[in-house]
Each structure stands twice: as structure tokens, then as C-alpha cells.
Design a protein around this motif. Structure first.
Motif, PDB file in Angstrom:
ATOM      1  N   VAL A  11       5.862  -7.698 -44.938  1.00  0.00           N
ATOM      2  CA  VAL A  11       5.370  -8.334 -43.724  1.00  0.00           C
ATOM      3  C   VAL A  11       6.231  -9.571 -43.475  1.00  0.00           C
ATOM      4  O   VAL A  11       6.300 -10.462 -44.324  1.00  0.00           O
ATOM      5  CB  VAL A  11       3.890  -8.733 -43.842  1.00  0.00           C
ATOM      6  CG1 VAL A  11       3.452  -9.464 -42.582  1.00  0.00           C
ATOM      7  CG2 VAL A  11       3.008  -7.508 -44.066  1.00  0.00           C
ATOM      8  N   ALA A  12       6.893  -9.607 -42.334  1.00  0.00           N
ATOM      9  CA  ALA A  12       7.820 -10.709 -42.052  1.00  0.00           C
ATOM     10  C   ALA A  12       7.123 -11.921 -41.461  1.00  0.00           C
ATOM     11  O   ALA A  12       7.595 -13.038 -41.591  1.00  0.00           O
ATOM     12  CB  ALA A  12       8.925 -10.226 -41.113  1.00  0.00           C
ATOM     13  N   PRO A  38       2.473   1.720 -41.505  1.00  0.00           N
ATOM     14  CA  PRO A  38       2.761   0.531 -40.704  1.00  0.00           C
ATOM     15  C   PRO A  38       3.851  -0.373 -41.269  1.00  0.00           C
ATOM     16  O   PRO A  38       4.126  -1.422 -40.690  1.00  0.00           O
ATOM     17  CB  PRO A  38       1.422  -0.205 -40.730  1.00  0.00           C
ATOM     18  CG  PRO A  38       0.896   0.097 -42.097  1.00  0.00           C
ATOM     19  CD  PRO A  38       1.316   1.505 -42.403  1.00  0.00           C
ATOM     20  N   TYR A  39       4.456   0.006 -42.396  1.00  0.00           N
ATOM     21  CA  TYR A  39       5.352  -0.914 -43.084  1.00  0.00           C
ATOM     22  C   TYR A  39       6.832  -0.569 -42.916  1.00  0.00           C
ATOM     23  O   TYR A  39       7.676  -1.033 -43.679  1.00  0.00           O
ATOM     24  CB  TYR A  39       5.009  -0.965 -44.576  1.00  0.00           C
ATOM     25  CG  TYR A  39       3.586  -1.413 -44.832  1.00  0.00           C
ATOM     26  CD1 TYR A  39       3.173  -2.705 -44.516  1.00  0.00           C
ATOM     27  CD2 TYR A  39       2.652  -0.534 -45.365  1.00  0.00           C
ATOM     28  CE1 TYR A  39       1.864  -3.112 -44.735  1.00  0.00           C
ATOM     29  CE2 TYR A  39       1.341  -0.929 -45.594  1.00  0.00           C
ATOM     30  CZ  TYR A  39       0.954  -2.218 -45.275  1.00  0.00           C
ATOM     31  OH  TYR A  39      -0.352  -2.612 -45.493  1.00  0.00           O
ATOM     32  N   ARG A  40       7.162   0.244 -41.948  1.00  0.00           N
ATOM     33  CA  ARG A  40       8.573   0.518 -41.656  1.00  0.00           C
ATOM     34  C   ARG A  40       9.230  -0.772 -41.171  1.00  0.00           C
ATOM     35  O   ARG A  40       8.686  -1.483 -40.339  1.00  0.00           O
ATOM     36  CB  ARG A  40       8.711   1.562 -40.559  1.00  0.00           C
ATOM     37  CG  ARG A  40       8.139   2.905 -40.907  1.00  0.00           C
ATOM     38  CD  ARG A  40       8.038   3.766 -39.649  1.00  0.00           C
ATOM     39  NE  ARG A  40       7.588   5.095 -39.978  1.00  0.00           N
ATOM     40  CZ  ARG A  40       8.403   6.079 -40.367  1.00  0.00           C
ATOM     41  NH1 ARG A  40       9.697   5.849 -40.450  1.00  0.00           N
ATOM     42  NH2 ARG A  40       7.930   7.259 -40.668  1.00  0.00           N
ATOM     43  N   TYR A  86      11.358  -6.695 -39.094  1.00  0.00           N
ATOM     44  CA  TYR A  86       9.926  -6.685 -38.805  1.00  0.00           C
ATOM     45  C   TYR A  86       9.350  -5.277 -38.929  1.00  0.00           C
ATOM     46  O   TYR A  86      10.046  -4.281 -38.738  1.00  0.00           O
ATOM     47  CB  TYR A  86       9.664  -7.219 -37.394  1.00  0.00           C
ATOM     48  CG  TYR A  86      10.022  -8.662 -37.217  1.00  0.00           C
ATOM     49  CD1 TYR A  86       9.231  -9.662 -37.780  1.00  0.00           C
ATOM     50  CD2 TYR A  86      11.147  -9.045 -36.499  1.00  0.00           C
ATOM     51  CE1 TYR A  86       9.555 -11.005 -37.626  1.00  0.00           C
ATOM     52  CE2 TYR A  86      11.481 -10.382 -36.332  1.00  0.00           C
ATOM     53  CZ  TYR A  86      10.680 -11.353 -36.911  1.00  0.00           C
ATOM     54  OH  TYR A  86      11.011 -12.678 -36.759  1.00  0.00           O
ATOM     55  N   THR A  87       8.059  -5.224 -39.234  1.00  0.00           N
ATOM     56  CA  THR A  87       7.368  -3.949 -39.378  1.00  0.00           C
ATOM     57  C   THR A  87       6.499  -3.666 -38.161  1.00  0.00           C
ATOM     58  O   THR A  87       6.245  -4.544 -37.331  1.00  0.00           O
ATOM     59  CB  THR A  87       6.472  -3.945 -40.630  1.00  0.00           C
ATOM     60  OG1 THR A  87       5.399  -4.892 -40.426  1.00  0.00           O
ATOM     61  CG2 THR A  87       7.258  -4.313 -41.880  1.00  0.00           C
ATOM     62  N   ASP A  88       6.000  -2.412 -38.076  1.00  0.00           N
ATOM     63  CA  ASP A  88       5.047  -2.080 -37.021  1.00  0.00           C
ATOM     64  C   ASP A  88       3.825  -2.980 -37.094  1.00  0.00           C
ATOM     65  O   ASP A  88       3.265  -3.375 -36.058  1.00  0.00           O
ATOM     66  CB  ASP A  88       4.606  -0.620 -37.147  1.00  0.00           C
ATOM     67  CG  ASP A  88       5.626   0.344 -36.582  1.00  0.00           C
ATOM     68  OD1 ASP A  88       6.579  -0.104 -35.915  1.00  0.00           O
ATOM     69  OD2 ASP A  88       5.479   1.564 -36.795  1.00  0.00           O
ATOM     70  N   ALA A  92       1.205  -9.072 -33.192  1.00  0.00           N
ATOM     71  CA  ALA A  92       1.679  -9.952 -32.110  1.00  0.00           C
ATOM     72  C   ALA A  92       1.207  -9.456 -30.746  1.00  0.00           C
ATOM     73  O   ALA A  92       0.767 -10.246 -29.902  1.00  0.00           O
ATOM     74  CB  ALA A  92       3.200 -10.038 -32.142  1.00  0.00           C
ATOM     75  N   TYR A  93       1.291  -8.138 -30.522  1.00  0.00           N
ATOM     76  CA  TYR A  93       0.905  -7.592 -29.224  1.00  0.00           C
ATOM     77  C   TYR A  93      -0.574  -7.812 -28.920  1.00  0.00           C
ATOM     78  O   TYR A  93      -0.955  -8.010 -27.762  1.00  0.00           O
ATOM     79  CB  TYR A  93       1.229  -6.103 -29.148  1.00  0.00           C
ATOM     80  CG  TYR A  93       2.709  -5.807 -29.045  1.00  0.00           C
ATOM     81  CD1 TYR A  93       3.489  -6.411 -28.062  1.00  0.00           C
ATOM     82  CD2 TYR A  93       3.328  -4.906 -29.912  1.00  0.00           C
ATOM     83  CE1 TYR A  93       4.851  -6.149 -27.962  1.00  0.00           C
ATOM     84  CE2 TYR A  93       4.680  -4.632 -29.816  1.00  0.00           C
ATOM     85  CZ  TYR A  93       5.429  -5.260 -28.848  1.00  0.00           C
ATOM     86  OH  TYR A  93       6.774  -4.999 -28.751  1.00  0.00           O
TER      87      TYR A  93
END
Length: 286
Positions: free
Chosen positions: A35-36, A154-156, A162-164, A170-171
Motif C-alpha cells: 500500500v503506497a 487489490p494489491y496489483r 500504487y495499487t487498486d 482515493a476515489y
């Protein structure tokens, strides 16, 4: 990222080799859980930039007029400054699909609180469009919307690190009190209450796409996923499926047939707002 793995191929097929690599990479991602941190998703842009890629003046005029109508009807003003132009276009596209297919006679519109689930949410750039549409459609008083996104992988990590999960958080940050992004397997999802609407936007219904996307084959079970969605759906709730290509759409129709379900509607959707965009939409009511 994918991991570098070595196997003695033997009699393994290409898909079996790909699945082995997917298993290793998927396991590594979920062990590390990268997680960035917080992302600034928006960037300054001008309205004339939103449809600047269209060459036909009449198309530009139509798209600008439609955007203006959506902005007023679904209260998108704050999202225009929060999202990038690219992400804002994604949300306009989602709203266009919903406007085209959603029926005002559906029983769910009688409710002032709706629980919605989006399956396979990815980076969830389109979450604002889903939220705003259902909050303001067919009502004089804004509804309470509880929107949940669920993503098994979710960790791509993208080229920016950054990941999904990073992007999704953020969205939905401006609506975080009503929106939640779950990092889990949909087949294991056990909500406390059923959902009024469930969405599958570009689901990986074909095994080749599932493997190419990087998921292990053990998580490929489209028939069970559809059955799970029916189980989690409120009586008279709706399921909306958007397939990208015709083979996926045809396979999706087979799943409906096997479940002895006839969609309320299904067929090709050609965007008028973004003429280069099209897909196949199916809607089921429980």
C-alpha cells in the motif's frame, strides 16, 4: 507484479503454466499487501478538454450538452474538480449506461435507502457515478446510499507504485462514510443484509481472460458467482452485468439459462456520449 517462477513444464499446457505463475504472484501480493498511501486523483483541466478528442463538432455539442444535463441531475459539480478528466469521463459513461437501461417502475425506487454491491471493482474509478446516480434518480429527496465494492486482487502495483486499493480509497474518499471497498473473495462474502442492486462491470467470465488477468484458476467459478449474487440479492432487487465482448456476453447468457433465469433485457449497448465505447448489457430481477 508477477513473480519469476521456474517449473519443469513436462506435459503442462500453456494455461497450466500461466496458472502456476499466477498462483505464485497472487500469493506474494497477498503476503506483502503493498500500500503506497494517499493519492491525489484529480488534476486541473478545462471543460473544453473533456471532449477535445472528438473531431465531429456535432458530437462535441451532443456530449457537452449531455454532460451538462448529467452534472445538474446527479449533482456532479464537486466531482468535476475532484476527478481527472479521464476519470470523470468514466463516470459519465457509467451514468449513461444506467440512464439507458434502468427502469423507473422497478420496486427498488420506492426505497429511500439502497444497499448496492459492485463485484470485481478494480481501482473503482467509476464508484462516484454509481453512487450519484442511485442517490438522485427518481426521487425528490436524495436517498441514503450504502455502496460496497469488493475486489479479490487489490494489491496489483502499477508503474507509479500504487495499487487498486490505493486508487479505490482515493476515489471514494469524499463519500467514504457511505462507501466501503472490501479486499476479499466475493464467494466468501457474508453481508448482514441483502443488497438491492449488484453490479458486475466487465467480469472475467471466460477462463482465458481470468488467467490472462493474473488470477489463479482456483478462483474461477462464474456459475457459482452468479448463484452467490442471487443469494445476496434482496427480493425484487436487480443484477446488472456489463460484458465487453460478444463471446463473454454469450457465455453470460448460458449462465442465465443454466440458472433458469430470463433477463429483463439484454443486448448490445453503443454509447452515444462516447461513440468508440460499446459493450453488452444484461439485467436480471430476482
Amino acid at each position: 507484479p508477477r513473480t519469476l517462477v521456474f517449473y519443469k513444464a513436462g506435459k503442462m499446457t500453456a494455461n497450466e503454466l500461466l496458472n502456476k505463475a499466477n498462483e505464485s504472484a497472487f500469493k506474494l501480493r497477498h503476503q506483502m499487501k503493498p500500500v503506497a498511501g494517499r493519492i491525489q486523483v484529480g488534476q486541473e483541466w478545462k471543460m473544453e478538454d473533456l471532449f477535445a478528442h472528438f473531431k465531429d463538432p456535432s458530437q462535441v455539442h451532443y456530449s457537452q450538452t449531455t454532460e451538462s444535463n448529467y452534472c445538474q441531475r446527479y449533482h456532479l459539480q464537486n466531482w468535476k474538480t475532484y476527478l481527472s478528466a479521464k476519470d470523470y469521463r468514466k463516470n459519465l459513461f457509467i451514468i449513461e449506461i444506467l440512464e439507458h437501461y434502468v427502469m423507473p417502475a422497478w420496486p427498488l425506487w420506492q426505497k429511500q435507502t439502497l444497499r448496492l454491491l459492485d463485484v470485481g471493482s478494480g481501482d473503482w474509478a467509476y464508484a462516484p457515478g454509481l453512487y450519484q446516480f442511485f442517490k438522485y434518480s427518481f426521487t425528490t429527496t436524495p436517498r441514503t446510499i450504502y455502496l460496497t465494492g469488493i475486489e479479490i486482487d487489490p494489491y496489483r502495483v502499477d508503474s507509479s507504485g500504487y495499487t487498486d486499493l490505493d486508487y479505490a480509497q482515493a476515489y471514494i474518499d469524499p463519500i467514504a462514510n457511505d462507501c466501503h471497498y472490501l479486499t476479499e473473495n466475493f464467494l466468501s462474502h457474508t453481508p448482514t443484509e441483502p443488497y438491492d442492486g449488484i453490479f458486475f462491470l466487465l467480469p472475467l467470465v471466460l477462463q482465458e481472460a481470468h488467467l490472462y488477468y493474473g488470477l489463479p484458476s482456483q478462483y474461477y467459478d462464474p456459475k457459482q458467482m452468479f448463484q452467490q449474487s442471487l443469494t445476496l440479492l434482496e427480493k425484487q432487487g436487480i443484477i446488472l452485468v456489463a460484458n465487453e465482448i460478444q463471446p463473454e456476453f454469450e457465455f453470460q447468457q448460458q449462465l442465465f439459462t443454466q440458472a433458469n433465469i430470463s433477463p429483463l433485457l439484454s443486448g448490445l449497448f453503443q454509447s452515444a456520449l462516447f461513440p468508440q465505447s460499446k459493450g453488452f448489457i444484461s439485467i436480471v430481477q430476482k
